[in-house]
Scaffold this active site. Structure first.
Site, mmCIF file in Angstrom:
data_model
loop_
_atom_site.group_PDB
_atom_site.id
_atom_site.type_symbol
_atom_site.label_atom_id
_atom_site.label_comp_id
_atom_site.label_asym_id
_atom_site.label_seq_id
_atom_site.Cartn_x
_atom_site.Cartn_y
_atom_site.Cartn_z
ATOM 1 C CE1 TYR A 1 13.372 9.000 -2.925
ATOM 2 C CE2 TYR A 1 15.073 8.058 -4.348
ATOM 3 C CZ TYR A 1 13.737 8.309 -4.062
ATOM 4 O OH TYR A 1 12.756 7.854 -4.918
ATOM 5 C CB SER B 1 -30.407 -10.087 -1.850
ATOM 6 O OG SER B 1 -30.292 -11.362 -2.447
ATOM 7 C CD GLU C 1 -22.469 -6.023 4.954
ATOM 8 O OE1 GLU C 1 -22.086 -7.182 4.808
ATOM 9 O OE2 GLU C 1 -23.509 -5.577 4.445
ATOM 10 C CD GLN D 1 9.241 5.659 -8.154
ATOM 11 O OE1 GLN D 1 9.914 6.608 -8.506
ATOM 12 N NE2 GLN D 1 9.107 4.573 -8.884
ATOM 13 C CE LYS E 1 -29.966 -10.305 3.555
ATOM 14 N NZ LYS E 1 -28.967 -11.187 2.953
ATOM 15 C CB SER F 1 6.513 6.633 -9.783
ATOM 16 O OG SER F 1 7.209 7.844 -10.023
ATOM 17 C CG HIS G 1 -17.383 -9.702 28.266
ATOM 18 N ND1 HIS G 1 -16.078 -10.122 28.230
ATOM 19 C CD2 HIS G 1 -17.492 -8.926 29.372
ATOM 20 C CE1 HIS G 1 -15.419 -9.636 29.270
ATOM 21 N NE2 HIS G 1 -16.258 -8.898 29.984
HETATM 22 N N1 ARG Z 1 9.753 9.377 -8.427
HETATM 23 C C1 ARG Z 1 10.684 9.449 -7.363
HETATM 24 C C2 ARG Z 1 9.998 9.185 -6.008
HETATM 25 O O1 ARG Z 1 8.845 9.221 -5.971
HETATM 26 C C3 ARG Z 1 11.337 10.783 -7.311
HETATM 27 C C4 ARG Z 1 12.674 10.779 -6.682
HETATM 28 C C5 ARG Z 1 13.634 10.119 -7.569
HETATM 29 N N2 ARG Z 1 14.957 10.285 -7.087
HETATM 30 C C6 ARG Z 1 15.982 9.652 -7.651
HETATM 31 N N3 ARG Z 1 17.135 9.839 -7.128
HETATM 32 N N4 ARG Z 1 15.820 8.846 -8.656
HETATM 33 O O2 ARG Z 1 10.603 8.937 -4.997
#
Ligand code: ARG
Length: 476
Positions: free
Chosen positions: A321, A281, A294, A326, A287, A28, A160
């Site tokens: 969790y 345009s 928009e 994530q 234009k 991530s 309306h």
């Molecule tokens: N990158 C993870 C998140 O954003 C961090 C937490 C990860 N926790 C775990 N038990 N693997 O949620």
């Protein structure tokens, strides 16, 4: 390809490396990299807390804290993650090891990435609220400036999308101010929702070392402590509240954009767009397209989608969790980023718009004063229902004649109702119609002047979003 050598916060129990396909999915860092300033702060506070709990010596705690400071400087100077860094927490842990050596391994005592990421995301959200508030406020200021110049300009108000009654153009402009004022209250509330400290919840059951959560709360600027560690690591209500706020802002800005786009069409001609926030345009030289408006309207769809995505993620999760969480950051960042792009663009577009008072006034037809005519009869003693029927008759006649109400002869009025007198034409004057609606919140001149004063007061003084008592505990 799996990477055997990458820095990991876990892995001891595994005998074979993870699959490349898992690593790609699991990683991530591309999203959460931007949490680094908050992860550094909370890690520094954690190093102090571990000293307080007797886990680290003062010397160790200081070395880690300083080391994290250097990591922060390197990241601020543009240090980039390796492709093998799983997430921002792993990145900072790796860089801390490079900075202070093995002692860095002590920092993760008693904490988990579960309470860590919840804390960092909350800090990010509190910071985002400050930026959103400033941005929304700047757009409100432009609306207020425009409203102040439009007080005496008359225009049709629509229901309306049909011409309904005349109003002061300032009244229309400020009808877009108050929704943003409500949004700013929502921003403050979302900030308060985020300011509950999860750190110390550990993975799920709480920290086993006697760290002071109260000192962590104070040093990181939170206003209270989470009461339940299971809830603390799985709670993303604050993200949902912020995304709802963002979706509402986007919705409000989209409605303003829609009004302006319509008013800018040649058919309406109420507003003329400027150069800086419109485009041309490639094919039609004549234009001028209101792209900023928009795109603002279109962005509303994304912001709403972000909220829907988060709620869909949360609804089926077991407590505690889960890795699904994530992805909370993808939508959180997208929603906030989107609105932070849209608000200044709409503010700029609105600022450079020129209002065409003549066209606005010309769009008011005398039939729009039909309600005033009914009121006239009521004031002379007729019941409203009777008056409504009489005016309906006159409208029908004017439609048959293909003219406006004020073009009908006096005799038509008198035969529609005996209470109509010679002063009737005065009542077809839109300025009079507007002036009669001077109740608080109405479009009359005293009411609009009071509204402008109230709007000015709402923006001034700048209200800082309340946070905790930031103690700034820096042991260095
Ligand atoms: N990158 C993870 C998140 O954003 C961090 C937490 C990860 N926790 C775990 N038990 N693997 O949620």
């Amino acid at each position: 390809m799996s990477d055997h050598t990458s820095h990991k916060l876990w892995g001891g129990r595994f005998s074979t490396p993870s699959a490349a396909a898992l690593e790609s999915l699991n990683r991530s860092i591309g999203t959460d990299y931007r949490l680094w300033p908050f992860d550094i702060s909370l890690s520094q506070a954690w190093a102090v807390a571990l000293w307080g709990a007797g886990v680290l010596t003062l010397e160790e705690s200081k070395r880690i804290e300083r080391g994290l400071g250097v990591v922060g400087q390197k990241l601020a100077a543009g240090a980039q993650p390796l492709t093998s860094d799983e997430d921002v927490h792993t990145l900072i842990d790796r860089m801390l090891h490079e900075e202070v050596g093995d002692i860095a391994s002590k920092l993760h005592t008693g904490r988990s990435r579960n309470d860590q990421v919840a804390t960092a995301t909350r800090l990010w959200s509190i910071d985002a609220c400050t930026k959103l508030d400033a941005s929304a406020r700047s757009l409100q200021q432009v609306m207020l400036d425009q409203a102040a110049s439009l007080e005496d300009v008359l225009m049709p108000a629509y229901t309306h999308l049909q011409r309904a009654q005349p109003v002061s153009a300032a009244h229309w402009m400020l009808s877009h101010f108050w929704p943003l004022e409500r949004d700013r209250a929502r921003i403050a509330s979302a900030s308060r929702a985020a300011a509950v400290l999860p750190l110390g919840a550990g993975a799920i059951a709480g920290c086993a070392f006697p760290i002071s959560r109260v000192l962590l709360q104070g040093s990181l600027g939170f206003t209270s402590l989470s009461q339940n560690s299971i809830d603390a690591v799985g709670d993303r209500d604050f993200v949902a509240e912020l995304l709802f706020t963002v979706a509402m802002i986007a919705t409000h800005v989209s409605r303003l954009a829609e009004d302006l786009i319509i008013y800018g069409s040649s058919e309406f001609g109420f507003v003329q767009f400027g150069d800086a926030f419109t485009t041309g345009s490639s094919m039609m030289p004549q234009k001028r397209n209101p792209d900023a408006l928009e795109l603002a309207r279109g962005s509303g769809a994304r912001a709403i989608g972000d909220l829907a995505t988060l709620l869909a993620t949360l609804k089926g999760l077991p407590s505690g969790y889960n890795k699904d969480l994530q992805d909370d950051k993808r939508v959180l960042f997208d929603g906030v980023d989107t609105v932070l792009l849209v608000l200044p663009a709409v503010a700029g577009a609105l600022q450079e718009i020129r209002f065409n008072a003549k066209r606005m006034r010309a769009a008011i037809s005398s039939s729009m004063m039909a309600t005033d005519l009914a009121d006239y009869l009521v004031e002379k003693g007729a019941s409203f229902r009777e008056a409504h029927a009489a005016i309906g008759e006159l409208i029908r006649e004017s439609e048959q004649e293909g003219c406006e109400l004020d073009a009908l002869p006096l005799s038509s009025f008198k035969s529609a109702h005996s209470l109509f007198g010679d002063d009737i034409l005065d009542w077809l004057d839109p300025a009079r119609s507007v002036a009669r609606r001077d109740v608080p919140g109405g479009t009359g001149p005293t009411a609009v002047a009071a509204q402008i004063r109230a709007a000015r007061e709402a923006l001034w003084p700048v209200n800082e979003i309340a946070r905790g008592n930031e103690l700034v505990l820096r042991a260095i």
